[in-house]
Design a protein around this motif. Structure first.
Motif, PDB file in Angstrom:
ATOM      1  N   PHE A  21       0.848  -1.195   0.000  1.00 20.47           N
ATOM      2  CA  PHE A  21       0.000   0.000   0.000  1.00 20.47           C
ATOM      3  C   PHE A  21       0.882   1.243   0.000  1.00 20.47           C
ATOM      4  CE2 PHE A  21       0.718  -1.037   4.441  1.00 20.47           C
ATOM      5  CZ  PHE A  21       0.954   0.200   5.060  1.00 20.47           C
ATOM      6  N   ARG A  22       0.305   2.361  -0.388  1.00 22.46           N
ATOM      7  CA  ARG A  22       1.044   3.617  -0.391  1.00 22.46           C
ATOM      8  C   ARG A  22       0.567   4.485   0.771  1.00 22.46           C
ATOM      9  NH1 ARG A  22      -1.459   5.508  -6.207  1.00 22.46           N
ATOM     10  NH2 ARG A  22      -3.441   6.332  -5.481  1.00 22.46           N
ATOM     11  N   PHE A  23       1.502   5.245   1.323  1.00 19.04           N
ATOM     12  CA  PHE A  23       1.256   5.904   2.602  1.00 19.04           C
ATOM     13  C   PHE A  23       1.993   7.240   2.616  1.00 19.04           C
ATOM     14  CE2 PHE A  23       3.121   6.075   7.070  1.00 19.04           C
ATOM     15  CZ  PHE A  23       2.010   6.675   7.636  1.00 19.04           C
ATOM     16  N   ARG A  24       1.250   8.327   2.767  1.00 13.94           N
ATOM     17  CA  ARG A  24       1.875   9.649   2.876  1.00 13.94           C
ATOM     18  C   ARG A  24       2.514   9.761   4.254  1.00 13.94           C
ATOM     19  NH1 ARG A  24       1.365  12.583  -1.526  1.00 13.94           N
ATOM     20  NH2 ARG A  24      -0.393  12.153  -2.923  1.00 13.94           N
ATOM     21  N   ALA A  25       3.843   9.971   4.259  1.00 16.54           N
ATOM     22  CA  ALA A  25       4.620   9.710   5.467  1.00 16.54           C
ATOM     23  C   ALA A  25       5.462  10.906   5.912  1.00 16.54           C
ATOM     24  CB  ALA A  25       5.524   8.507   5.228  1.00 16.54           C
ATOM     25  N   ASN A  26       4.999  12.120   5.655  1.00 17.87           N
ATOM     26  CA  ASN A  26       5.775  13.293   6.071  1.00 17.87           C
ATOM     27  C   ASN A  26       4.874  14.289   6.801  1.00 17.87           C
ATOM     28  OD1 ASN A  26       7.920  14.990   6.401  1.00 17.87           O
ATOM     29  ND2 ASN A  26       7.953  15.715   4.287  1.00 17.87           N
ATOM     30  N   PRO A  27       4.445  13.929   8.004  1.00 19.02           N
ATOM     31  CA  PRO A  27       3.533  14.806   8.746  1.00 19.02           C
ATOM     32  C   PRO A  27       4.268  15.986   9.389  1.00 19.02           C
ATOM     33  CG  PRO A  27       4.097  12.930  10.085  1.00 19.02           C
ATOM     34  CD  PRO A  27       4.757  12.696   8.754  1.00 19.02           C
ATOM     35  N   SER A  28       3.499  16.909   9.883  1.00 17.58           N
ATOM     36  CA  SER A  28       4.054  18.049  10.626  1.00 17.58           C
ATOM     37  C   SER A  28       4.070  17.717  12.115  1.00 17.58           C
ATOM     38  CB  SER A  28       3.212  19.298  10.371  1.00 17.58           C
ATOM     39  OG  SER A  28       3.690  20.383  11.137  1.00 17.58           O
TER      40      SER A  28
ATOM     41  N   ASN B  94      -6.027  -3.158   7.557  1.00 19.68           N
ATOM     42  CA  ASN B  94      -5.572  -1.760   7.575  1.00 19.68           C
ATOM     43  C   ASN B  94      -5.468  -1.168   6.175  1.00 19.68           C
ATOM     44  OD1 ASN B  94      -3.149  -3.267   6.927  1.00 19.68           O
ATOM     45  ND2 ASN B  94      -1.999  -1.420   7.374  1.00 19.68           N
ATOM     46  N   VAL B  95      -5.517  -2.011   5.128  1.00 18.46           N
ATOM     47  CA  VAL B  95      -5.563  -1.515   3.757  1.00 18.46           C
ATOM     48  C   VAL B  95      -7.039  -1.447   3.387  1.00 18.46           C
ATOM     49  CG1 VAL B  95      -4.715  -1.819   1.406  1.00 18.46           C
ATOM     50  CG2 VAL B  95      -3.352  -2.638   3.332  1.00 18.46           C
ATOM     51  N   LEU B  96      -7.648  -0.316   3.686  1.00 15.95           N
ATOM     52  CA  LEU B  96      -9.109  -0.241   3.688  1.00 15.95           C
ATOM     53  C   LEU B  96      -9.724  -0.413   2.308  1.00 15.95           C
ATOM     54  CD1 LEU B  96      -9.637   2.677   6.241  1.00 15.95           C
ATOM     55  CD2 LEU B  96      -9.576   0.223   6.656  1.00 15.95           C
ATOM     56  N   GLY B  97      -8.951  -0.142   1.251  1.00 11.99           N
ATOM     57  CA  GLY B  97      -9.491  -0.295  -0.091  1.00 11.99           C
ATOM     58  C   GLY B  97      -9.925  -1.710  -0.410  1.00 11.99           C
ATOM     59  N   GLY B  98      -9.339  -2.689   0.254  1.00 18.45           N
ATOM     60  CA  GLY B  98      -9.679  -4.084   0.015  1.00 18.45           C
ATOM     61  C   GLY B  98      -8.467  -4.952   0.245  1.00 18.45           C
TER      62      GLY B  98
ATOM     63  N   PHE C 200      -4.401  -1.067  -2.916  1.00 18.37           N
ATOM     64  CA  PHE C 200      -3.149  -0.423  -2.524  1.00 18.37           C
ATOM     65  C   PHE C 200      -3.401   0.946  -1.898  1.00 18.37           C
ATOM     66  CE2 PHE C 200      -4.152   0.566  -6.884  1.00 18.37           C
ATOM     67  CZ  PHE C 200      -3.940   1.925  -6.995  1.00 18.37           C
ATOM     68  N   ARG C 201      -4.662   1.285  -1.695  1.00 19.24           N
ATOM     69  CA  ARG C 201      -4.995   2.571  -1.085  1.00 19.24           C
ATOM     70  C   ARG C 201      -5.501   2.359   0.340  1.00 19.24           C
ATOM     71  NH1 ARG C 201      -7.642   3.349  -6.252  1.00 19.24           N
ATOM     72  NH2 ARG C 201      -6.503   4.839  -7.532  1.00 19.24           N
ATOM     73  N   LEU C 202      -5.015   3.175   1.245  1.00 21.55           N
ATOM     74  CA  LEU C 202      -5.594   3.172   2.585  1.00 21.55           C
ATOM     75  C   LEU C 202      -6.952   3.856   2.553  1.00 21.55           C
ATOM     76  CD1 LEU C 202      -2.458   4.149   4.707  1.00 21.55           C
ATOM     77  CD2 LEU C 202      -3.468   1.895   4.415  1.00 21.55           C
ATOM     78  N   THR C 203      -7.006   4.972   1.873  1.00 24.87           N
ATOM     79  CA  THR C 203      -8.242   5.758   1.781  1.00 24.87           C
ATOM     80  C   THR C 203      -8.341   6.325   0.376  1.00 24.87           C
ATOM     81  OG1 THR C 203      -7.033   7.712   2.581  1.00 24.87           O
ATOM     82  CG2 THR C 203      -8.221   6.411   4.217  1.00 24.87           C
ATOM     83  N   GLY C 204      -9.455   6.936   0.048  1.00 25.92           N
ATOM     84  CA  GLY C 204      -9.597   7.543  -1.261  1.00 25.92           C
ATOM     85  C   GLY C 204     -11.021   7.898  -1.573  1.00 25.92           C
ATOM     86  N   SER C 205     -11.194   8.862  -2.465  1.00 32.51           N
ATOM     87  CA  SER C 205     -12.534   9.312  -2.833  1.00 32.51           C
ATOM     88  C   SER C 205     -13.281   8.249  -3.626  1.00 32.51           C
ATOM     89  CB  SER C 205     -12.446  10.613  -3.633  1.00 32.51           C
ATOM     90  OG  SER C 205     -11.627  10.443  -4.773  1.00 32.51           O
ATOM     91  N   ASN C 206     -12.577   7.225  -4.138  1.00 36.30           N
ATOM     92  CA  ASN C 206     -13.265   6.104  -4.789  1.00 36.30           C
ATOM     93  C   ASN C 206     -14.235   5.437  -3.837  1.00 36.30           C
ATOM     94  OD1 ASN C 206     -11.024   6.676  -6.403  1.00 36.30           O
ATOM     95  ND2 ASN C 206     -11.111   4.656  -7.329  1.00 36.30           N
TER      96      ASN C 206
END
Length: 966
Positions: A717-724, A792-796, A800-806
């Motif tokens: 899965f892909r994960f945005r990994a640069n938080p503040s 934890n990979v909510l798309g299925g 490969f998406r954790l979340t998404g507008s799909n």
């Protein structure tokens, strides 16, 4: 964990040397096995058993062994007359013995002693219950020809198998393609095998090329516990056999038609006050098949074209009032052609050659929330050429060889260069962020299977072993998108302040050629007359995922930094620049059947096994490889939660000169936006466990009950990994008090994505399925499934998406690849029901030969509501990801949307002329009850799409058709 073995090439060489010397491919049909006995029930060895297909002249012969067992593998799908002869015994002929694809037909033939020659003929009924550990169903030619199929896509009927759902492929390269979602997945982990050849898309998973309904003879969908000969899937396998000609010249010409007078208005049209949109659809084609040389060689060819003029209605809920209620045209065309020739070269050798072609164009990106400027055009072209050779080396030995070449080219072009605008409600306008792009695949497949039967220690063994090699020199793409800029607005108003700006520059493309190797050994061991063990082991190796990321600045910084030590970052520390291919993909499988009754009416069955999936490139290395091979990146970024301002203090508006922001350095040193974790090359797999009971309650009714469990591991899965956030989880701010991301040295590329491995999911279910058959008049099959899918990979379990507008309308692009916990995508709150989790599913189909030559049929489908997440809608923890759970909510996907239900019906009548010629008139109604079938719920529980909207199934509509046959 990095699963690996040294010297995979040496291992493969040793395994190949263990293959029998006479080798050549994979079964492209079915098989027949059974016993020959005398009237006292004692086994009869030495009986000559011959199976003959009367339509084609195809014939195979074997001799029963010392235990009376016989085996006829590699039979072509169809109906056979089976003749058993032995000197001193009467000849017995069993007629109407149906052999199905990817299935084994079992017979018991009783011969009686006689002093004079005599012949006895009996008719066999097809079994009503499952007699193997595999869970699934066969979809017959009668069902393909008579059940209502919206779009006439044969794979629709794969949803007749227990635990499955019919879904729409969300990928832009598969316009309008329906998929079979099963065991918690979305359909990407189903392996498609056509005439023994691979038909799986190696970029996005799932099916590659489509074949028109007229070309398909039958298929089998296996959802669990398939044998070791099947690989490349952690979910299911769909095995298809296309039609071949017969000894009779015949063909067809057909057309199916719709227009808006046969449709209801969609709910979106009603809600927006729009009139019924234009709708025209024509699907027409023909087929021709027959003998080249009677009983020896045959041909079959089909062509079909679909022209669809449809539209969607815009509903922005007032964001763009001048567009609300507007109908936007979405034309679609699709051409399909298939040609196949077969030949019985000798009594022991069979040859097939098949060519497939498809080309389509479609409108990309339609949605009630999308303005016309957001649209694009998708063009796809598919070609395939397959050759197969089957050789009976002896009565107990069979070799099958397949070679296949496939080519696929896709382009998606943008309709505008206007800036891409994103509103909080999900409304979008301007250049689509996924356009322009292109995908290219070309591969050659070599597959050989060898099977033989033997009696060892008084037990019967059916062995099978095989190799599969796929050479894919072209697996590439171009994804130079986002160059017109992406602008996120604070409110649902075009004049609202802009909070985020992203602009990409350069060129983004990749080429990742891959070689695939597979080898297996299978033994179906008749332990006793009642108990059969299915023992198998498979090994797969994929070469080409070992990209070198040494030139990726993002990789270099992550592997050397020690300030942040979250689990997903620690795996980078000290890692070698070049990733490692996973070489430890050994998959043992064990199944069993126990014929409790002794006459195949009550069977206990089950199995356990490991199943490795091909790690399709879109979920693993496609984008990281592009960032290594290309000069592309974000050249400008700016964020201000209160609205970005110009130098004069006024709010910035899209189209104005960009205000000072975080510009990137020259593109000669690109700022990568993607990096592959060392864990990404661990091949995803599932461990499966099942136990079931099959019961032929009456001669007309069969019942199957199965309890199943699937545990998925190493899902990418892909994960945005640069938080503040700092190491303690506290917000990071600069001297001006503005939030900054922890890796600020990446400048404009700071919102990077890690392509991560180790995703997990599990699926548990109870399937209750039944078959009803009343002579040739009525055929019914259906199932009920109670299930639960979490991860934890909510798309299925194959996404490969954790979340998404799909899946949820208010998860816009900033949140699409983010986790509700930006420091730990495996956290307890991040794990919950998958977006594919429907607790209850029911599907029922029926075909009834009614009086007066009328055939009535229907399919009813139901599933309970799918989950959605209650989000706060704001960035509560100041990590620069607006995907925080609402206060008091402890888990993702804790709420449920509406249920889905649809009934489709079909009536037809065939008016016969001379011989086999005639004309069939057809009427179909889809979504008979006009169910709204709301989907894509936001955090408030409001749906954004309904039946009739793009990609969401149909409102009630009717279709009229006619088919001339001769």
């Amino acid at each position: 964990m990095n699963r690996s073995l040294k010297y995979p090439g040496m291992i493969l060489m040793v395994l190949l040397l263990l293959q029998p010397l006479a080798m050549t491919a994979q079964t492209t049909g079915g098989s027949m096995e059974g016993t020959t006995i005398d009237k006292s029930g004692s086994p009869l060895p030495g009986v000559t058993v011959t199976a003959t297909n009367g339509e084609t002249g195809f014939s195979r012969t074997t001799v029963s062994d010392s235990t009376g067992r016989f085996n006829l593998p590699g039979l072509q799908v169809g109906s056979y007359a089976v003749q058993a002869t032995l000197e001193g015994f009467g000849t017995v002929t069993v007629t109407a013995v149906r052999v199905n694809v990817a299935s084994t037909r079992t017979l018991e033939i009783t011969l009686g002693q006689t002093a004079v020659a005599e012949s006895i003929t009996v008719t066999a009924d097809s079994p009503l219950v499952a007699d193997s550990p595999s869970i699934g169903t066969v979809v017959s030619q009668k069902e393909l020809e008579n059940l209502p199929l919206n779009g006439r896509q044969f794979a629709n009927l794969g949803s007749l198998a227990p635990g499955t759902s019919l879904s729409v492929n969300s990928d832009p390269t598969k316009p309008g393609q329906l998929t079979i979602a099963l065991n918690g997945g979305s359909g990407r982990n189903v392996n498609y095998v056509i005439d023994g050849g691979d038909n799986t898309d190696d970029t996005i998973g799932g099916a590659l090329q489509n074949f028109n309904l007229e070309a398909v003879q039958e298929f089998k969908i296996q959802t669990m516990q398939y044998k070791a000969e099947y690989g490349r899937s952690s979910g299911g396998v769909l095995t298809v056999v296309t039609k071949t000609g017969t000894n009779n010249l015949g063909g067809s010409a057909y057309g199916f038609f719709r227009d808006k007078s046969l449709n209801e208005k969609t709910h979106t049209e009603d809600a927006s006050g729009a009139s019924k949109g234009d709708y025209k659809r024509k699907q027409f084609g023909g087929s021709l098949g027959g003998p080249i040389v009677r009983d020896r060689a045959h041909f079959f060819a089909t062509y079909e074209k679909l022209d669809r003029d449809t539209n969607y209605t815009i509903d922005t809920s007032g964001v763009f009032p001048s567009f609300d209620g507007t109908s936007v045209a979405t034309p679609f065309t699709d051409e399909l052609a298939t040609a196949k020739a077969t030949a019985n070269i000798t009594a022991a050798q069979y040859l097939q050659v098949r060519y497939g072609y498809q080309k389509n164009t479609d409108t990309y990106g339609p949605s009630p929330l999308a303005l016309p400027s957001f649209l694009g055009t998708t063009t796809n072209k598919y070609r395939s050429l397959l050759g197969g050779h089957t050789w009976n080396l002896a009565s107990n030995r069979l070799n099958e060889f397949i070679y296949q070449w496939t080519k696929f080219n896709n382009t998606i072009t943008a309709n505008t260069n206007d800036p891409y605008l994103v509103f909080p409600s999900g409304v979008v306008s301007g250049q689509n962020p996924n356009a322009p792009q292109a995908t290219n695949q070309e591969k050659s497949q070599f597959k050989d299977d060898f099977s033989w039967s033997s009696t060892l220690g008084g037990s019967h063994h059916d062995f099978k072993t095989g190799v599969n090699y796929v050479h894919e020199p072209i697996l590439s793409g171009d994804f130079t998108v986002g160059t017109s800029g992406e602008f996120h607005l604070l409110g649902n108003d075009p004049n609202s302040p802009v909070t985020d700006i992203f602009v990409n520059g350069g060129f983004s493309g990749q080429s990742t050629p891959i070689d695939q190797y597979g080898i297996y050994l299978q033994d179906d061991w008749g332990l006793t007359n009642a108990i059969t063990l299915n023992l198998g082991v498979r090994y797969d190796y994929w070469d080409g995922f070992d990209i070198d990321q040494g030139s990726n600045r993002l990789w270099q910084i992550l592997k050397t930094q020690r300030k942040y030590n979250e689990a997903y970052l620690k795996q980078f520390q000290g890692a070698p620049d070049k990733l490692s291919n996973d070489t430890n993909n050994i998959a043992p499988r064990l199944g069993f059947t126990w014929d409790v009754s002794g006459n195949s009416t009550r069977i206990i069955r089950g199995g356990v096994g490991r199943f490795y999936d091909f790690p399709y490139t879109n979920a693993t290395i496609l984008f990281p490889a592009s960032d290594v091979q290309s000069v592309f990146g974000t050249v400008y970024e700016r964020h201000d939660p209160n609205g970005i301002r110009n130098a004069d203090g006024s709010f910035f508006k899209p189209g104005q000169t960009l205000p000072p922001g975080n510009e990137a350095p020259p593109l000669a040193a690109p700022l990568a936006g993607n990096v592959a974790s060392p864990s990404i090359t661990n091949v995803p797999y599932s461990d499966q466990l099942s136990a079931g009971y099959s019961w032929e309650v009456t001669s007309n009714f069969g019942l199957n009950v199965d309890a199943v469990g699937v545990w998925y591991k190493d899902i990418p899965f892909r994960f945005r990994a640069n938080p503040s956030l700092d190491a303690n989880g506290q917000p990071l701010r600069n001297a001006d008090g503005n939030l900054v991301r922890r890796f600020a040295e990446f400048g404009a590329g700071n919102n990077f994505r890690i392509w991560q491995g180790g995703g997990k999911a599990n699926y548990k279910g109870l399937n209750i399925g039944g078959h009803v058959r009343v002579a040739s008049k009525l055929q019914v099959q259906g199932f009920y499934t109670l299930s639960k899918a979490e991860g934890n990979v909510l798309g299925g379990a194959d996404e490969f998406r954790l979340t998404g507008s799909n899946f949820q309308a208010d998860m816009h692009r900033l949140a699409r690849d983010a986790s509700v916990n930006s420091l730990d995508p495996f956290c307890h709150a991040c794990t919950g029901p998958l977006f594919s989790d429907a607790r209850h599913r029911i599907t029922l189909s029926a075909v009834y030969d009614a009086p007066f030559g009328i055939v009535a049929s229907g399919i009813a489908r139901y599933r309970s509501g799918l989950p959605y997440t209650v989000l706060a809608g704001t960035d509560l923890n100041n990590d620069l990801f607006a995907i925080d759970l609402a206060p008091g909510v402890s888990q993702v996907n804790s709420k449920r949307g509406d249920s889905f239900n649809q009934i489709d019906v079909r009536l037809s009548k065939d008016f016969h002329f001379a011989g086999n010629s005639g004309i069939e008139l057809i009427g179909e109604i889809f979504n008979l009850l006009n169910s709204k079938n709301a989907v894509n719920f936001d955090r408030f529980g409001n749906p954004s799409s309904f039946a009739g909207d793009p990609g969401q199934g149909e409102q009630r509509l009717a279709q009229l058709g006619a088919r001339i046959h001769f």
